[in-house]
Design a protein around this motif. Structure first.
Motif, PDB file in Angstrom:
ATOM      1  N   ALA A 281       9.534  22.068 -23.418  1.00 40.47           N
ATOM      2  CA  ALA A 281       8.090  22.224 -23.627  1.00 40.47           C
ATOM      3  C   ALA A 281       7.776  22.476 -25.094  1.00 40.47           C
ATOM      4  CB  ALA A 281       7.548  23.367 -22.770  1.00 40.47           C
ATOM      5  N   GLN A 282       8.700  23.137 -25.810  1.00 41.22           N
ATOM      6  CA  GLN A 282       8.462  23.479 -27.216  1.00 41.22           C
ATOM      7  C   GLN A 282       9.615  23.116 -28.141  1.00 41.22           C
ATOM      8  OE1 GLN A 282       5.608  24.371 -28.411  1.00 41.22           O
ATOM      9  NE2 GLN A 282       4.647  24.557 -26.400  1.00 41.22           N
ATOM     10  N   HIS A 283      10.761  22.760 -27.580  1.00 37.95           N
ATOM     11  CA  HIS A 283      11.930  22.448 -28.401  1.00 37.95           C
ATOM     12  C   HIS A 283      12.346  20.994 -28.181  1.00 37.95           C
ATOM     13  CE1 HIS A 283      12.614  26.696 -29.447  1.00 37.95           C
ATOM     14  NE2 HIS A 283      12.195  26.940 -28.219  1.00 37.95           N
ATOM     15  N   ASP A 284      12.901  20.384 -29.227  1.00 34.28           N
ATOM     16  CA  ASP A 284      13.313  18.984 -29.129  1.00 34.28           C
ATOM     17  C   ASP A 284      14.258  18.780 -27.954  1.00 34.28           C
ATOM     18  OD1 ASP A 284      11.854  18.537 -31.388  1.00 34.28           O
ATOM     19  OD2 ASP A 284      13.574  18.253 -32.722  1.00 34.28           O
ATOM     20  N   TYR A 285      13.913  17.823 -27.105  1.00 29.23           N
ATOM     21  CA  TYR A 285      14.797  17.483 -25.984  1.00 29.23           C
ATOM     22  C   TYR A 285      16.102  16.913 -26.518  1.00 29.23           C
ATOM     23  CZ  TYR A 285      16.314  14.981 -21.748  1.00 29.23           C
ATOM     24  OH  TYR A 285      17.029  14.496 -20.679  1.00 29.23           O
ATOM     25  N   ARG A 286      15.983  16.047 -27.531  1.00 30.19           N
ATOM     26  CA  ARG A 286      17.160  15.507 -28.211  1.00 30.19           C
ATOM     27  C   ARG A 286      16.979  15.703 -29.710  1.00 30.19           C
ATOM     28  NH1 ARG A 286      17.237  10.294 -24.437  1.00 30.19           N
ATOM     29  NH2 ARG A 286      18.856  10.880 -22.955  1.00 30.19           N
ATOM     30  N   PRO A 287      17.479  16.797 -30.261  1.00 33.59           N
ATOM     31  CA  PRO A 287      17.312  17.042 -31.697  1.00 33.59           C
ATOM     32  C   PRO A 287      17.929  15.920 -32.523  1.00 33.59           C
ATOM     33  CG  PRO A 287      18.086  19.011 -30.568  1.00 33.59           C
ATOM     34  CD  PRO A 287      18.196  17.893 -29.588  1.00 33.59           C
ATOM     35  N   ARG A 288      17.189  15.455 -33.539  1.00 37.60           N
ATOM     36  CA  ARG A 288      17.682  14.367 -34.383  1.00 37.60           C
ATOM     37  C   ARG A 288      17.635  14.740 -35.859  1.00 37.60           C
ATOM     38  NH1 ARG A 288      18.434  10.259 -30.840  1.00 37.60           N
ATOM     39  NH2 ARG A 288      17.127  10.242 -28.978  1.00 37.60           N
ATOM     40  N   GLY A 289      17.572  16.032 -36.129  1.00 39.93           N
ATOM     41  CA  GLY A 289      17.608  16.481 -37.515  1.00 39.93           C
ATOM     42  C   GLY A 289      16.362  16.139 -38.305  1.00 39.93           C
ATOM     43  N   ASP A 290      15.219  15.993 -37.622  1.00 42.15           N
ATOM     44  CA  ASP A 290      13.989  15.635 -38.332  1.00 42.15           C
ATOM     45  C   ASP A 290      13.537  16.754 -39.258  1.00 42.15           C
ATOM     46  OD1 ASP A 290      13.205  13.008 -37.096  1.00 42.15           O
ATOM     47  OD2 ASP A 290      13.334  14.222 -35.277  1.00 42.15           O
ATOM     48  N   ARG A 291      13.048  16.358 -40.432  1.00 40.29           N
ATOM     49  CA  ARG A 291      12.461  17.305 -41.380  1.00 40.29           C
ATOM     50  C   ARG A 291      10.980  17.004 -41.462  1.00 40.29           C
ATOM     51  NH1 ARG A 291      16.851  17.525 -46.389  1.00 40.29           N
ATOM     52  NH2 ARG A 291      18.630  18.251 -45.129  1.00 40.29           N
ATOM     53  N   TRP A 292      10.193  17.811 -40.810  1.00 36.66           N
ATOM     54  CA  TRP A 292       8.754  17.562 -40.739  1.00 36.66           C
ATOM     55  C   TRP A 292       8.058  18.029 -42.006  1.00 36.66           C
ATOM     56  CZ3 TRP A 292       8.182  14.424 -36.865  1.00 36.66           C
ATOM     57  CH2 TRP A 292       8.950  14.572 -35.714  1.00 36.66           C
ATOM     58  N   ARG A 293       7.041  17.277 -42.406  1.00 36.05           N
ATOM     59  CA  ARG A 293       6.244  17.633 -43.573  1.00 36.05           C
ATOM     60  C   ARG A 293       5.191  18.672 -43.200  1.00 36.05           C
ATOM     61  NH1 ARG A 293       2.858  13.808 -44.662  1.00 36.05           N
ATOM     62  NH2 ARG A 293       2.386  14.524 -46.748  1.00 36.05           N
ATOM     63  N   GLU A 294       4.903  19.563 -44.118  1.00 38.13           N
ATOM     64  CA  GLU A 294       3.777  20.484 -43.967  1.00 38.13           C
ATOM     65  C   GLU A 294       2.639  19.944 -44.823  1.00 38.13           C
ATOM     66  OE1 GLU A 294       4.668  24.537 -44.672  1.00 38.13           O
ATOM     67  OE2 GLU A 294       6.396  24.581 -43.307  1.00 38.13           O
TER      68      GLU A 294
END
Length: 456
Positions: A281-294
């Protein structure tokens, strides 16, 4: 004389409601809805959904009165309120629908413990919120299906539970009923101006209209944005005003009807994923090392429908106006936020939940993850280019003109691709220049994923 409580949650209907039907087998039944103080204080209680929920409860109250009962309304902790009510009416059992979120599981657990302590029974009914119960369809060696196609094959070949009739009548003991609170008491704030009316009565009218006239072209026209050729039943499914089992049973075997049923299966698919992985619901189901921009400025422009990309802005303005958005533009706007702008999917999912009447943790958040590439999509690096999407699904620009009226005088090609709009015209029309060059931003995304993406 045996008394049972029917605890309504996300099953606000009298038709094909196993919770109500089984509770009604007792000599007396007490229908109840509890406004959970934890939910009221949470971010999930938003004006649009609150208004729709109250419509649903008023309609349910009327339907129950026609059967000889009423709707008991309480506010507080569900376990405490229901246990207190069970003591008051000497109920031997409480019936409730199974649900999939961590919140629903916690509510069920606390209610069971409280009832057990008083030698009362909690009866949980599956396949009320969904057509097939999460956890009933599982692949060999795993606890859930992570890919839709094999899930759908199993889903389609597995018999549904039988639909149940509306009880002929209900006998209810004397009990303080209570009254429904006002929307402002539950959740102050403005609603979207054009939100749908809630309730089972309205839902069943829409279903009749859909199967009589609307569904005929669904397989070929469901992505036609201007035609608005979808059922718009999702809010009623979310609140349980409609039974998904009944909808599948009513659908025939034509191509449009099969396409519609497939969408109901997608809904079940996301529920079974979240049931097995509540953290998703709040965490990546399959983490892919994404670096999100702020980028607060870009995110705010996206929320307000001021990105300078007409198809994206049309979708976001439809959301603000109606508390609902066409599924195709849900995908376009979420892909633009996460892959073109590189902003965290959780921010977009939360904003959608602020406004969507059908805001459902399982479907909203798992669909956001699907689009962001952190979920169950087997092609996680695909990008939905909004310019191509507009050309394909709004070829005449009518959807954009409906929701971005300042651009209504422009030709379709300009509405598809803002680079075709003269900067002086943008200034004259009061419409912003594009936040980003879409092709350049998508190229950066593709480069970061080392050529693994595909643009649609």
């Amino acid at each position: 004389m045996r008394t049972a409580i029917c605890l309504f949650t996300r099953n606000l209907r009298v038709h094909d409601n196993p919770v109500l039907r089984h509770a009604a087998r007792a000599d007396r039944v007490v229908p109840v809805f509890v406004f959970d103080e934890g939910v009221i204080r949470s971010d999930y209680m938003r004006p649009n959904r609150t208004a729709f929920l109250l419509d649903c409860l008023r309609d349910l109250k009327h339907a129950l009165s026609e059967l000889g009962a009423g709707l008991v309304v309480r506010t507080g902790n569900p376990a405490a309120e229901v246990t207190r009510l069970a003591d008051e009416v000497d109920a031997s059992e409480v019936h409730i629908a199974a649900d999939v979120t961590g919140f629903a599981h916690a509510r069920e657990d606390s209610l069971r413990k409280a009832l057990d302590a008083r030698d009362r029974t909690l009866v949980v009914h599956d396949a009320v919120v969904t057509a097939h119960a999460p956890g009933h369809l599982v692949p060999t060696g795993n606890d859930h299906f992570a890919v839709f196609s094999p899930y759908f094959r199993r889903w389609a070949e597995t018999p549904l539970r039988r639909t149940v009739d509306v009880p002929e009548s209900l006998r209810m003991p004397k009990v303080r009923v209570g009254k429904l609170p006002s929307r402002s008491e539950l959740c102050p704030g403005e609603t979207s101006p054009d939100i749908a009316k809630g309730g089972e009565s309205r839902a069943r009218e829409l279903v009749d209209e859909w199967f009589d006239d609307g569904i005929a072209g669904y397989d070929s026209g469901n992505d036609d944005l201007a035609a608005d050729a979808t059922s718009r039943l999702s809010p009623y499914l979310h609140f349980g005003c409609l039974s998904p089992v009944e909808l599948v049973e009513r659908a025939g075997n034509s191509e449009p009807e099969r396409a519609f049923v497939r969408q109901l299966a997608w809904r079940d698919f996301h529920h079974q994923v979240l049931a097995a992985r509540p953290r998703a619901a709040q965490h990546d189901y399959r983490p892919r090392g994404d670096r999100w921009r702020e980028d607060e400025e870009s995110f705010r422009a996206w929320c307000e429908g001021r990105t300078g990309i007409p198809i994206v802005d049309a979708g976001m303005r439809q959301l603000a106006r109606e508390g609902w958005m066409h599924n195709r533009t849900r995908m376009i706007t979420s892909s633009f936020l996460t892959k073109t702008l590189g902003i965290d999917w959780r921010l977009g999912a939360r904003y959608f939940l602020d406004l969507l009447v059908d805001g459902d943790i399982a479907n909203n958040n798992m669909n956001w993850q699907w689009t962001a590439g952190t979920g169950t999509d087997t092609r996680p690096y695909r990008v939905l280019n909004p310019i191509r999407q507009a050309e394909r699904y709004d070829p005449n620009g009518d959807y954009v003109r409906r929701y971005v009226p300042e651009l209504k005088e422009l030709p379709a090609k300009a509405l598809h691709d803002p680079r075709r709009i003269d900067p002086e015209d943008l200034e004259r029309l009061g419409y912003p220049a594009p936040l980003v060059d879409v092709d350049a931003a998508n190229a950066r995304f593709r480069a970061a994923k080392v050529g693994t993406s595909r643009v649609s």
